[in-house]
Design a protein around this motif. Structure first.
Motif, short mmCIF file in Angstrom:
data_model
loop_
_atom_site.label_atom_id
_atom_site.label_comp_id
_atom_site.label_asym_id
_atom_site.label_seq_id
_atom_site.Cartn_x
_atom_site.Cartn_y
_atom_site.Cartn_z
N LEU A 432 0.83 -1.21 0.00
CA LEU A 432 0.00 0.00 0.00
C LEU A 432 0.86 1.25 0.00
CD1 LEU A 432 -2.37 -1.89 0.36
CD2 LEU A 432 -3.07 -0.60 2.36
N TRP A 433 0.44 2.23 -0.67
CA TRP A 433 1.07 3.54 -0.65
C TRP A 433 0.05 4.54 -0.20
CZ3 TRP A 433 6.15 4.48 -2.60
CH2 TRP A 433 6.80 3.36 -3.12
N LEU A 434 0.40 5.40 0.77
CA LEU A 434 -0.53 6.42 1.24
C LEU A 434 -0.20 7.73 0.54
CD1 LEU A 434 -0.43 5.79 5.11
CD2 LEU A 434 -1.99 4.81 3.42
N CYS A 435 -1.25 8.35 -0.03
CA CYS A 435 -1.08 9.64 -0.70
C CYS A 435 -1.65 10.72 0.19
CB CYS A 435 -1.81 9.63 -2.04
SG CYS A 435 -1.39 8.22 -3.06
N TYR A 436 -0.80 11.64 0.59
CA TYR A 436 -1.29 12.68 1.49
C TYR A 436 -1.87 13.85 0.75
CZ TYR A 436 1.83 10.30 4.85
OH TYR A 436 2.44 9.38 5.63
N HIS A 437 -2.71 14.55 1.47
CA HIS A 437 -3.24 15.78 0.91
C HIS A 437 -2.16 16.85 0.82
CE1 HIS A 437 -5.80 19.55 1.24
NE2 HIS A 437 -6.22 18.97 0.14
N ARG A 438 -1.25 16.81 1.71
CA ARG A 438 -0.07 17.68 1.70
C ARG A 438 1.10 16.88 2.20
NH1 ARG A 438 -2.84 20.42 -0.83
NH2 ARG A 438 -3.61 22.53 -0.49
N ASP A 439 2.21 17.26 1.76
CA ASP A 439 3.45 16.65 2.26
C ASP A 439 3.71 15.26 1.74
OD1 ASP A 439 2.84 18.17 5.47
OD2 ASP A 439 4.03 18.91 3.79
N GLY A 440 3.37 15.03 0.49
CA GLY A 440 3.91 13.84 -0.16
C GLY A 440 3.17 12.56 0.07
N PHE A 441 3.95 11.47 0.09
CA PHE A 441 3.36 10.15 0.18
C PHE A 441 4.28 9.20 0.91
CE2 PHE A 441 5.83 8.04 -3.25
CZ PHE A 441 6.40 9.14 -3.88
N ALA A 442 3.72 8.04 1.27
CA ALA A 442 4.52 7.07 2.02
C ALA A 442 4.16 5.67 1.60
CB ALA A 442 4.27 7.26 3.51
N PRO A 463 13.20 18.10 -0.34
CA PRO A 463 12.47 18.29 0.90
C PRO A 463 11.36 19.32 0.70
CG PRO A 463 14.82 18.54 1.28
CD PRO A 463 14.63 18.45 -0.21
N ASP A 464 10.25 19.08 1.29
CA ASP A 464 9.10 19.96 1.18
C ASP A 464 8.65 20.19 -0.26
OD1 ASP A 464 10.12 22.05 3.98
OD2 ASP A 464 9.02 20.16 3.87
N TYR A 465 9.05 19.23 -1.10
CA TYR A 465 8.68 19.41 -2.52
C TYR A 465 7.16 19.40 -2.69
CZ TYR A 465 8.82 18.81 -7.59
OH TYR A 465 8.68 18.99 -8.94
N PHE A 466 6.53 18.55 -1.89
CA PHE A 466 5.07 18.45 -1.99
C PHE A 466 4.36 19.16 -0.87
CE2 PHE A 466 5.24 15.74 -5.55
CZ PHE A 466 6.19 14.75 -5.35
N LYS A 467 5.02 20.14 -0.24
CA LYS A 467 4.43 20.78 0.92
C LYS A 467 3.04 21.34 0.65
CE LYS A 467 5.53 24.33 4.26
NZ LYS A 467 6.26 24.11 5.49
N ASN A 468 2.89 21.92 -0.53
CA ASN A 468 1.60 22.54 -0.82
C ASN A 468 0.82 21.84 -1.92
OD1 ASN A 468 1.92 24.66 1.05
ND2 ASN A 468 3.44 25.54 -0.33
#
Lengths: 1058, 209
Positions: A432-442, A463-468
């Motif tokens: 599973l991969w979690l996609c966040y609304h902000r701050d990337g994924f895991a 770093p913080d590439y997907f912050k917004n």
């Protein structure tokens, strides 16, 4: 430490959830009040009658509801047929379908359905006549034919067959006057036992004998008894100041035993009657309590169960409308109706196929109500992302009671970078991969037990590439390449191991590049095409080799292209059809670049489509902003079946991005703004309850026809009874513009009930009316018709029981049966007349013809006679001259004389012949007259005195044929001639004698007679004989020497006929 | 010459005409020198020289006997016209009587009877058959007032019954001659009546037109 605490918390949460989970599904209350038409908001009683109408008794007026309109009944001071009082306590229908209303001070009211009026009965109770006594708050029928009433000042019994109150009823005979006046509660246990409460004393009474025993006197110090309601056979609830007593009636001991005492509210002090207004155990075993503090429910099947309280929440429109709940009523469609302080509320206890999970005051399965992103891991857990956190439902693949809800957020799960997980993707290995609304994924790393931790990829690029920016999805294609669909950071290809990456940046104008930086969805179809859906750039197909893109965007000027540029999802079904969900409709790609569109017009509940799943039956499920839809598209036919909260799907109606999922075991999950709904599509069954249909209005020339029992002869047409009770309507011929209004009494989704009607005599077949509730018939011709109506529920299941009413439009006076009779008579007379005239005509013509023929005959004969006559005349004259010139030659003279005689005979014969031909002479009288004239002529210049006798006019009636006349004349002429020549008589007579049927014609003289034997006479006599025979008559000839002679003919009248 | 009965004959058949003339003229008491084959030639001659009796054939080809009667009556009003007919029941006979004939004779009668009737006719008493009598009755019934006297009516009725002069005379207790006179009267009234009727009819027609 780090792991223990969250676990502890999880465990405690589990514990809490476990109990609260073993409870009924979330309740979705459907409410209406004064705004919708109710007369007043305080609804004390709800009831459904046998016809299907809902009745609501409020504090100000009685309401009858058909799903659309309220008909309200009020107390009118000057109308004795109106309701007794506007404050309604009780509504009850007995076994004969009589509807009884109990109210505050207005007695017992019986509703007359035909006239829609009331008849009031006042109980005659021992207490002095006061309002309390006349306030009927409880009515029950037991046994059949007897009503028990409980008022505020006593109990009364009503006999339904006599329609009057029972004087001195047996069950009450043990009670004195004072006691009776304070008797304010009753409960019938069975046909033998009843509970009667006098103030704070509870009695068990034998109905048949009237013996009463007090119960609970010493044991419990109960100061008050409240609502008593049935639990099951011989078990009932008694609300008391000591608590809720679940009591049993023990038959052997003839007494009551308390099984258990419940406290509905642990902290409260005294619980009095005012707290619990109603208690009801439904068909599923749940006991509902209507209280002043909301609705409580207890699962009686579960020993350890506790009360669950539903209260009013300002913020939830589908919650309880008020904390004052007065009445609980379950109708025949597994719907529970509540009378509350703020209108009527209802909810269904019909088990829906949808299991709903949410986050609300008493439901805390999920982290929050807003669900986005659903995924299943390989361990049978369901991962649910949402705004408030990540919920992992453990053991989701097992039975419901095994489920464990765990809510994770950055607080309790440190490696969860952001609480808002908006998508959960699965790679080809099952991770599973979690996609966040902000701050990337895991990435989710799980061990063999299913325990997991997260590996962050948020800093993959920087770093913080997907912050917004949000990550919408992570996708691994068939060649093992990983892709990131980001909102604003374009499409990124990456290698999770090597941590390399490449971004494909969008370009508005370069059509070989990505069309938009927001990529919502990535999809590789079965033909290895690589598709991307963007937020405003439509659909892109990527050639991964060449790293070029082909874009398919919406073009309003062209048909058959993508319906909208916001592509939310791409799906390939089992028939390899490629579906594209967009913000404005669903698309099916027919050929590359050509799309077929489906929208609300085609049946979708809404045009904003989020996603699609296919169930194991091959049906496609689409989630939208107004529920979900099961669609099929076969052979060009697109069908939809829509579901929303009305069906028990509570997660919606607004669903969310990534909020759709099909589990391994073919359950479907949909997430929306109100949680998660899970169901098995095969469990969805049609709504089984079909509504009864009622006629609600009858219109003549577009005006409602009112009910007026007495015939008000003002020319306005009125009905004798309300239209729903009417079997037959009789109208005049000019009253021919009719309309009917009807309603289906099915309240699940009143506005979606369907109708079909047919006017027999006008409509060939059923007219499908859809949801329209009006059928109108302008310009009906006179005749007898039957109007039939039937209804279907909101799912289109028909109730084949129809309602019908006969309509008779009288024919106009000129078309009635008696008018027709007159026409017929006239026609018959006319025909008769014509026939008669024609017959007369024919007859006349016939007569004329006949006359003409006769005339012709006569004339011809006459002409002949004239001709011949002239000849004879000449001969006659010549013989005279010859005679004169014979000069004494005796012989010559003689001869000439003889010639002369013969001539005369000939002439005479001819004249007779002509005479016989004339039809006017065809009777005996004319014949005899002729004879007479002849004789007169013969005897005129002779010595013989000739007379006649008996030739009377009546002889005209005796008809003789031509031949007969001829013979008759010849016979007598001969006789007369002979008489003249040979008789030397002095008198001769012709006489007619009638002797009954025989007429004798006789010619006689008194001459010398003749000898019969004489040969000379023989010939003459023979002639007479044969002539008589030819005539068909008898004859007689008499002759004696010197005694004269006579010839007689006997005519038989009957033989002659007419 | 003075006692001879002068007779004229209008008959279209030449043989009959000739024979009749021979017989009549050859019989004592009769004088017949005027014979004509039609009315047209007869009328001017009769004007000059009218006999006692005219025998007129009903059935003439050109001007009919009936038409002839009215013209002849004008030129010889005192002459007695007797119709000659083969058939006594002919409708024309009755019409002739109405037109002014005083009697009729059957052509085929034996000559001696014929002469006898001529004498009678000259005396003024022509026979009337019951058929004619009935027609007369009907005729008078059609009129407004019956111009016949009661006696005449009686006689007429008896004639209708087929009685002859003798029996009628016996029944009414009068002589045969009285009866003959009555019959003559009836004839003249018939004549008058029918003339009047004809005139009335004509007037009516004129009015109608």
């Amino acid at each position: 430490m780090k792991t223990i605490l969250p676990r502890l918390i999880s465990i405690s949460l589990i514990f809490f959830f476990e109990i609260s989970f073993a409870q009924p599904n979330e309740i979705h209350f459907n409410n209406f009040s004064v705004d919708e038409g109710l007369s007043q908001s305080g609804v004390r009683r709800v009831f459904k009658d046998h016809q299907g109408f809902m009745w609501f008794g409020t504090q100000d007026g009685l309401n009858r509801y058909d799903g659309f309109e309220f008909k309200t009944f009020f107390y009118e001071p000057n109308d004795s047929t109106s309701l007794g009082n506007n404050f309604i306590w009780e509504i009850f229908e007995d076994s004969q379908h009589n509807l009884w209303i109990g109210n505050f001070g207005g007695g017992l009211c019986l509703f007359n359905r035909e006239l829609e009026t009331f008849k009031t009965f006042y109980p005659n109770l021992p207490a002095t006549s006061n309002l309390n006594e006349r306030s009927v708050k409880y009515i029950k029928e037991f046994p059949k034919g007897t009503l028990w009433l409980s008022t505020h000042a006593g109990v009364a019994l009503f006999d339904l067959s006599k329609m009057e109150f029972v004087e001195n009823p047996t069950p009450l005979k043990s009670f004195g006057k004072k006691e009776l006046s304070k008797m304010n509660n009753l409960f019938i246990i069975n046909e033998n036992r009843v509970i009667l409460v006098v103030k704070n004393h509870l009695f068990l009474v034998d109905i048949n004998s009237g013996e009463a025993h007090q119960m609970f006197s010493e044991k419990l110090e109960i100061s008050e008894f409240g609502k008593i309601a049935k639990h099951q056979k011989n078990q009932f609830w008694i609300n008391s100041s000591s608590g809720l007593l679940l009591t049993k009636y023990v038959e052997s001991a003839d007494s009551l035993k308390i099984l258990r005492t419940y406290q509905i509210e642990k902290e409260s002090g005294k619980i009095s009657d005012h707290l619990i207004h109603d208690i009801y155990k439904d068909r599923n075993g749940l006991v509902w309590f209507a209280t002043m503090k909301g609705l409580f429910v207890l699962d009686s099947k579960n020993e350890a169960a506790d009360f669950i309280n539903y209260t009013h929440d300002e913020n939830s429109p589908n919650g309880l409308p008020s904390n004052f709940v007065f009445d609980i009523y379950e109708d025949d469609s597994q719907t529970i109706w509540l009378g509350t302080g703020n209108g009527v509320s209802r909810f269904s206890i019909f088990p829906p196929p949808f299991q709903n999970f949410s986050f609300a005051k008493n439901r805390t399965e999920l982290c929050g109500s807003f669900v986005a992103g659903i995924q299943e891991d390989t361990f049978g857990n369901l991962w649910v992302g949402g705004r408030e956190g990540l919920t992992v439902i453990k053991n989701f693949d097992q039975a419901t009671d095994q489920w464990e809800f765990n809510c994770h957020n950055p607080t309790n799960q440190k490696d969860l970078k952001h609480k808002y997980v908006l998508g959960i993707s699965k790679d080809r290995s099952g991770d599973l991969w979690l996609c966040y609304h902000r701050d990337g994924f895991a990435k989710v790393i799980q061990n063999e037990k299913g325990d997991w931790r997260l590996e962050s990829y948020s800093d993959l690029i920087a770093p913080d590439y997907f912050k917004n920016h949000a990550i919408n999805a992570i996708y691994e294609d068939r060649s093992g390449v990983f892709w990131i669909a980001s909102s604003g950071k374009n499409l990124i290809k990456f290698d999770p191991k090597k941590k390399t990456h490449k971004t494909f940046v969008y370009d508005d104008h370069d059509f070989t590049k990505l069309s938009h930086p927001y990529v919502y969805v990535i999809f590789e179809d079965s033909k290895n095409n690589f598709w991307l859906g963007t937020a405003a750039g439509g659909l892109c197909k990527m050639d991964r080799e060449k790293e070029t893109f082909t874009r398919y965007a919406h073009d309003p000027n062209q048909p058959n292209n993508l319906s909208h540029n916001m592509v939310t999802y791409i799906f390939e079904d089992s028939k390899t059809r490629l579906w594209i969900c967009t913000a404005n409709g669903l698309n099916l790609m027919e050929t590359e670049g050509k799309f077929k569109r489906f929208s609300k017009k085609d049946g979708l509940p809404n045009d904003f489509t989020y996603g699609m799943v296919e169930d194991k039956n091959g049906d496609l499920w689409v989630s939208t902003n107004n529920g979900i839809s099961k669609i099929t598209f076969e052979q060009g036919v697109f069908t939809t079946e829509n579901f929303n909260s009305n069906h028990g799907l509570f997660a919606g109606n607004e669903f969310n991005q990534n909020g759709y999922f099909k589990t391994k075991d073919n359950r479907l999950c949909f997430g929306g703004t109100n949680g998660l709904s899970v169901f098995d599509p095969n469990e969805i069954k049609p709504y089984p309850f079909v509504p009864q249909v009622a006629l609600t209005d009858f219109l003549l020339f577009n005006e409602s026809v009112s009910v007026a029992p007495k015939k008000i002869k003002k020319g306005k047409f009125t009905l004798n009874q309300s239209i729903n009770e009417t079997k037959e309507v009789n109208l005049k011929h000019y009253q021919n513009f009719l309309a009917f209004e009807f309603a289906a009494l099915g309240f699940a989704q009143s506005e979606n009930n369907k109708y079909a009607y047919q006017m027999e005599g006008v409509d060939q077949d059923w007219v499908q009316s859809g949801t329209r509730r009006l059928a109108s018939y302008p310009n009906l011709k006179s005749g007898n018709y039957v109007f039939k109506i039937k209804a279907a529920n909101h799912e289109g299941i028909w109730n084949e029981e129809l309602k019908s009413i006969a309509i008779n439009i009288a024919p106009p006076p000129w078309k009635t049966w008696w008018a027709y009779l007159i026409y017929l008579a006239t026609a018959v007379l006319a025909i008769y007349g014509i026939i008669w005239f024609r017959v007369q005509n024919v007859r006349r013509v016939e007569k004329a013809k006949l006359a003409e023929r006769e005339l012709f005959r006569k004339r011809s004969a006459r002409d002949f006679h004239d001709e011949a006559g002239n000849q004879i005349t000449k001969i006659s004259l010549m013989t005279e001259i010859a005679k004169r010139k014979s000069n004494g030659n005796f012989e010559l003279n003689n001869l000439v004389d003889q010639i002369g005689d013969e001539i005369q005979t000939l002439r005479s014969g001819m004249r007779d012949f002509i005479w016989v031909l004339d039809p006017d002479n065809d009777n005996l009288y004319e014949t005899l007259m002729r004879l007479k004239e002849f004789a007169n002529g013969i005897f005129e210049f002779s010595q013989i005195h000739f007379t006649t006798k008996g030739i009377d006019e009546y002889l005209k009636t005796i008809a003789l044929s031509g031949n007969q006349r001829r013979h008759l004349l010849l016979i007598f002429k001969e006789g007369i001639n002979n008489s003249l020549k040979y008789s030397a008589a002095q008198n001769a007579q012709f006489s007619v004698l009638q002797n009954e049927e025989i007429i004798e014609l006789k010619f006689s003289d008194d001459g010398i007679g003749f000898e019969k034997e004489n040969q000379k006479n023989g010939q003459g006599l023979k002639n007479i004989k044969s002539r008589a025979e030819k005539m068909g008559v008898k004859h007689d000839i008499f002759s004696e020497k010197n005694k004269g002679s006579a010839i007689s003919i006997f005519i038989n009248i009957t033989h002659m006929g007419n | 010459m003075e006692n001879l009965i002068r007779v004229a004959i209008i008959e279209d058949d030449p043989r009959i005409r000739q024979l009749m003339q021979l017989i009549v003229d050859g019989s004592p008491g009769f004088y017949c020198h005027q014979v004509f084959e039609d009315c047209e030639s007869a009328i001017p001659a009769l004007e000059k020289n009218s006999p006692h009796l005219l025998l007129l054939d009903v059935d003439l080809p050109k001007m009919s006997g009936i038409e002839g009667i009215s013209l002849i009556k004008k030129v010889a009003p005192n002459m007695n016209i007797v119709m000659l007919t083969v058939h006594e029941d002919d409708e024309t006979v009755f019409d002739a009587l109405c037109a002014g004939a005083v009697g009729y004779l059957i052509k085929g009668l034996p000559p001696d009877q014929l002469l006898l009737y001529l004498k009678e006719a000259h005396a003024g008493g022509s026979p009337m058959s019951s058929v004619i009598a009935r027609k007369v009755v009907r005729h008078f019934h059609g009129g407004q007032n019956n111009p016949l006297s009661p006696r005449e009516t009686e006689v007429l009725q008896l004639l209708c019954l087929g009685e002859n002069y003798k029996t009628i005379a016996e029944k009414l207790f009068v002589s045969s001659n009285t009866i003959k006179a009555h019959i003559k009267k009836i004839y003249s009234k018939l004549h008058v009546n029918s003339r009047a009727e004809a005139v009335a009819k004509a007037i009516q027609k004129r009015i109608v037109r």
